[in-house]
Design a protein around this motif. Structure first.
Motif: not given
Ligand SMILES: [Mg+2]
Length: 261
Positions: A31-33, A206-210, A241-245, A223-232
Motif C-alpha cells: 500500500g506504500t511501495l 517513515f512512510l506508511g499507509d495503514d 500526505w503523499l498520493r501514490p504513486p 523527532r522525524g517526519l511521519p508521512i501518510l501514503v494513501r490515495e485518500e
C-alpha cells in the motif's frame, strides 16, 4: 493536511537530509511501495520505485523496511534490491543490512493461542483466506464481494472473540482483512529501536499507509517526519500526505537529489 505540492513540511525536512552526513528512510511495503493485489505474492512495487531505492541506498541513506509480512516475502518482492534492513512481522523479526537475523522470542502461551486461532480457521474451512505468520494469524478478504467479505469478517470476529480477549493479543483491522496478533512488538516498537541506534540529529522519515503504521507515526512525531501514503486522506498522526504513486516517486526523486549533493 496538504499534499506534497503545497506543504512546506517536506521541503524543510529534505533540507535537513541535504545537510546531514546520513539519513534514515523507513518504509512500509504494502500500500506504500506496492499497490494492493488480490494475490499478495504478486504485489510488486510501483514501476520506477526499485531503481530509485537502489540508488538512494548508495547515497548516505539507511533504507529500512517495516512490514507486517514475513521478511522472506518482502525480500523476494523487492528483488534485486539487496542489503536492506527489514523489520518483518510488525517488528517481531529483524534482518540487518549485513544479513544478520535477530528474531524476537514468542511467549509459548501466546503462541498456543495463535495456534488455536489457526485451528479454528481450519475447522471452518477458512484456511484459503488465511495467512499464518510469525506472531499472528490473518484473514484476508480483498477481492471478495462486499457481502462475502462482511460475512467472513463477522464469522471470524465471533470465532476469535474469546482468543482476542487474551492479554498479550490484539485484533488488528487493516485494509482488506483482520489479524489476531501479539500486542507487542508493533511498528512503533520497531521505529523506537531504529531511533535508538541513530544519533539524535539524523533525519528520519517513515512512510506508511495503514492503521498499523500509526504506531510508527506517533513515535516519530517531534523527532522525524511521519508521512501518510494513501490515495485518500484519513485521520492520521502523520504530518504529511503523499498520493501514490506519482507524489511518492516525486518525493523519492527529491530525496535522491538532496542526498546526492
Ligand atoms: Mg501498508
Amino acid at each position: 493536511m496538504q499534499t506534497i505540492q503545497h506543504s512546506e513540511i517536506i521541503p524543510a525536512f529534505l533540507e535537513k537530509v541535504k545537510a546531514a552526513p546520513s539519513s534514515a528512510l523507513l518504509l512500509d511495503y504494502d500500500g506504500t511501495l506496492a499497490p494492493f493485489q488480490i494475490d499478495r505474492h504478486q504485489a510488486y512495487p510501483y514501476p520506477g520505485i526499485l531503481p530509485l531505492l537502489e540508488t538512494i541506498q548508495r547515497r548516505r541513506t539507511n533504507l529500512i523496511i517495516i512490514t507486517g509480512r514475513p521478511i522472506h516475502e518482502v525480500q523476494s518482492l523487492l528483488s534485486p534490491l539487496s542489503n536492506v534492513e527489514i523489520w518483518g512481522a510488525h517488528g517481531l523479526d529483524h534482518l540487518l543490512a549485513d544479513g544478520t537475523r535477530q528474531p524476537v522470542k514468542i511467549d509459548p502461551e501466546l503462541q498456543n493461542a495463535l495456534n488455536q486461532a489457526e485451528q479454528w480457521l481450519e475447522a471452518q474451512d477458512l484456511l484459503p483466506h488465511a495467512e499464518i505468520k510469525s506472531g499472528g494469524v490473518a484473514v484476508h478478504w480483498r477481492g471478495l464481494s462486499d457481502d462475502h467479505a462482511q460475512a467472513l469478517r463477522t464469522q471470524t470476529l465471533q470465532g476469535w472473540s474469546s482468543l482476542s480477549l487474551q492479554e498479550g493479543l490484539k485484533l488488528l483491522q487493516f485494509d482488506g482483512g483482520l489479524e489476531l496478533r501479539l500486542n507487542r512488538p508493533d511498528k512503533g516498537d520497531a521505529v523506537a529501536s531504529i531511533l535508538g541506534n541513530l544519533s539524535p540529529e539524523t533525519p528520519v522519515a517513515f512512510l506508511g499507509d495503514d492503521l498499523t503504521d500509526e504506531d510508527g507515526f506517533r513515535r516519530l512525531v517531534n523527532r522525524g517526519l511521519p508521512i501518510l501514503v494513501r490515495e485518500e486522506y484519513r485521520e492520521t498522526a502523520a504530518q504529511a500526505w503523499l498520493r501514490p504513486p506519482h507524489e511518492l516517486i516525486q518525493f523519492l526523486e527529491q530525496w535522491l537529489t538532496v542526498s546526492s549533493s
